[in-house]
Write a protein that holds these residues in place. Structure first.
Motif, short mmCIF file in Angstrom:
data_model
loop_
_atom_site.label_atom_id
_atom_site.label_comp_id
_atom_site.label_asym_id
_atom_site.label_seq_id
_atom_site.Cartn_x
_atom_site.Cartn_y
_atom_site.Cartn_z
N LYS A 215 -36.69 -128.84 17.06
CA LYS A 215 -37.20 -129.76 16.04
C LYS A 215 -36.20 -130.01 14.91
CE LYS A 215 -42.13 -128.71 16.77
NZ LYS A 215 -41.94 -128.61 18.22
N SER A 220 -37.42 -140.42 16.81
CA SER A 220 -37.22 -141.86 16.73
C SER A 220 -35.77 -142.18 16.41
CB SER A 220 -38.13 -142.46 15.64
OG SER A 220 -37.86 -141.85 14.38
N SER A 266 -38.44 -136.09 26.62
CA SER A 266 -39.88 -136.05 26.38
C SER A 266 -40.46 -134.69 26.74
CB SER A 266 -40.59 -137.14 27.19
OG SER A 266 -40.16 -138.43 26.78
N GLU A 267 -39.99 -134.10 27.82
CA GLU A 267 -40.45 -132.77 28.21
C GLU A 267 -40.05 -131.74 27.16
OE1 GLU A 267 -42.58 -130.30 30.72
OE2 GLU A 267 -42.29 -132.45 30.95
N ALA A 269 -39.62 -132.37 23.99
CA ALA A 269 -40.38 -132.66 22.77
C ALA A 269 -41.87 -132.43 22.94
CB ALA A 269 -40.13 -134.10 22.34
N LYS A 270 -42.32 -132.40 24.20
CA LYS A 270 -43.76 -132.35 24.51
C LYS A 270 -44.48 -133.58 23.96
CE LYS A 270 -44.20 -127.32 25.03
NZ LYS A 270 -42.78 -127.11 25.25
N SER A 271 -43.76 -134.66 23.88
CA SER A 271 -44.32 -135.95 23.52
C SER A 271 -43.33 -137.03 23.97
CB SER A 271 -44.57 -136.06 22.01
OG SER A 271 -43.36 -136.00 21.28
N LYS A 272 -43.79 -138.25 24.00
CA LYS A 272 -42.97 -139.34 24.52
C LYS A 272 -41.77 -139.62 23.62
CE LYS A 272 -41.80 -142.87 27.08
NZ LYS A 272 -41.15 -142.64 28.39
#
Length: 392
Positions: A215, A220, A266-267, A269-272
């Motif tokens: 993180k 973005s 994405s994997e 981040a566990k989000s798109k």
């Protein structure tokens, strides 16, 4: 021998291919790129010291196939037993690639004539769109590293969208493990079928996955400008006169490596995660540079990014952070399985620039494939890969 099975498959194919490490080092940070649903449970094959592993190279007359042969010339245990190239069947490999004429190799054969009865593992260097049916027809005991793009995308619907046809082996796709070695080492060890990553995705995911998992960067506004040596092919856009003395941007809105990169990020981040990605061809035989522009999380500095990547890859043989303000250049890695990278503070506050370089035929293709098969066979992953970069 590990295999005691006779099988042969047939399909008329061109033999072009995408142009596209003694102990196993420890990894400080794990990052999961993909989590395939397992239909096949495999344990790591433990090859004894000195025991030969018999190899088949499918699509041996393409650049990635030839690079496999060059790398295995320095491998003490991988022995090439079968080589296929439908259009050059019956020819000697040295007549196709004279720079490898010193190697003792079998003649090229058509895939329909290939005998896999004494083969342990396969490097599949065939064009994307053709590999799924070929691999589906291979003996089930074979360890397989696929260098095409046919098993990289976990979602078969996404595959159909980007490659223009339905996935022809969905049951194998559920079994396949994505082969970004430093990130998915444990999964690769236990795999039967490994989808070797693309060259752009390798150079991009190695720096970005650890930063996203920690993180340290925002999801973005990730912008990637990547440049690659020209790949083999008969397309007019790849001809010397089209590429020489210039840069050739291509696939600006829809390069097929974009969903592969986004899948891995994405994997992590566990989000798109959606990226802006522009690939470019430049007139050089080997090499790839990816320049990534990222926005840092609040309170994070470029120095924090550097220190995290340094810690993540400390002890890794093939991924190195350069010192200070040293800029990675493609000439630093030519002919080797290394990925060199560095982090720079952008003049725009809150942003950083990450530069990553690889040889797109080695770490971006055949070298990473050998690294993965070493793991699958229970061998030190650097075996046969300790070529130092060529300079000048």
């Amino acid at each position: 021998m590990l295999i005691n099975f006779l099988g042969s498959v047939w399909l008329q194919l061109t033999s072009s291919a995408e142009f596209a490490e003694v102990g196993c080092p420890s990894l400080r940070v794990r990052a999961s790129v993909s989590s395939p649903q397992k239909l096949y449970s495999s344990k790591t094959t433990q090859v004894k010291s000195g025991e030969e592993v018999q190899i088949a190279v499918l699509g041996a007359s393409g650049y990635t196939g030839a690079e496999i042969v060059r790398l295995l010339a320095n491998h003490p245990q991988f022995h090439i037993k079968v080589m296929t190239a439908d259009r050059k069947a019956s020819e000697q490999f040295g007549s196709v690639f004279p720079h490898l004429i010193t190697q003792d190799l079998p003649n090229l054969v058509a895939i329909k004539d290939a005998d896999f009865s004494n083969v342990d593992a396969v490097f599949c260097c065939l064009p994307h769109g053709t590999t799924q049916e070929i691999i589906k027809g291979l003996p089930k005991q074979l360890k397989i590293v696929d260098l095409s793009a046919d098993f990289r995308l976990r979602d078969i619907n996404e595959y159909a969208e980007w490659y223009g046809h339905a996935h022809r082996a969905p049951e194998l796709q559920q079994e396949a493990v994505y082969g970004l070695t430093e990130v998915l080492r444990d999964e690769i060890r236990n795999a039967r079928l490994v989808a070797n990553p693309g060259c752009y995705p390798t150079s991009i995911q190695l720096p970005l996955v650890p930063l996203i998992k920690a993180k340290l960067i925002k999801l973005s506004n990730i912008i990637i400008d990547a440049k690659s040596g020209v790949r083999r092919g008969a397309k007019e856009a790849n001809l010397y006169t089209e590429i020489a003395e210039g840069i050739h941007a291509y696939g600006i809105k829809g390069h097929r490596h974009a969903p592969e990169i986004e899948q891995g990020l994405s994997e992590a981040a566990k989000s798109k995660v959606t990226i802006s990605f522009t690939p470019n061809l430049i007139c050089m035989k080997r090499g790839m540079q990816s320049t990534m522009f990222v926005e840092m999380a609040p309170g994070v500095t470029a120095g924090d990014l550097y220190r995290h990547l340094k810690s993540t890859y400390e002890g890794e043989e093939f991924v190195k952070l350069l010192h200070g303000s040293t800029v990675p250049h493609t000439r630093h890695v030519v002919g080797s399985n290394y990925c060199f990278m560095n982090v720079f503070e952008d003049r725009i506050p809150g942003r950083a620039i990450i530069i990553s370089v690889i040889d797109n035929l080695v770490k971006g293709a055949s070298g990473q494939a050998v690294q993965n098969l070493n793991l699958m066979m229970g061998l030190p992953e650097n075996r046969g890969l300790q070529y130092q970069p060529l300079f000048p």
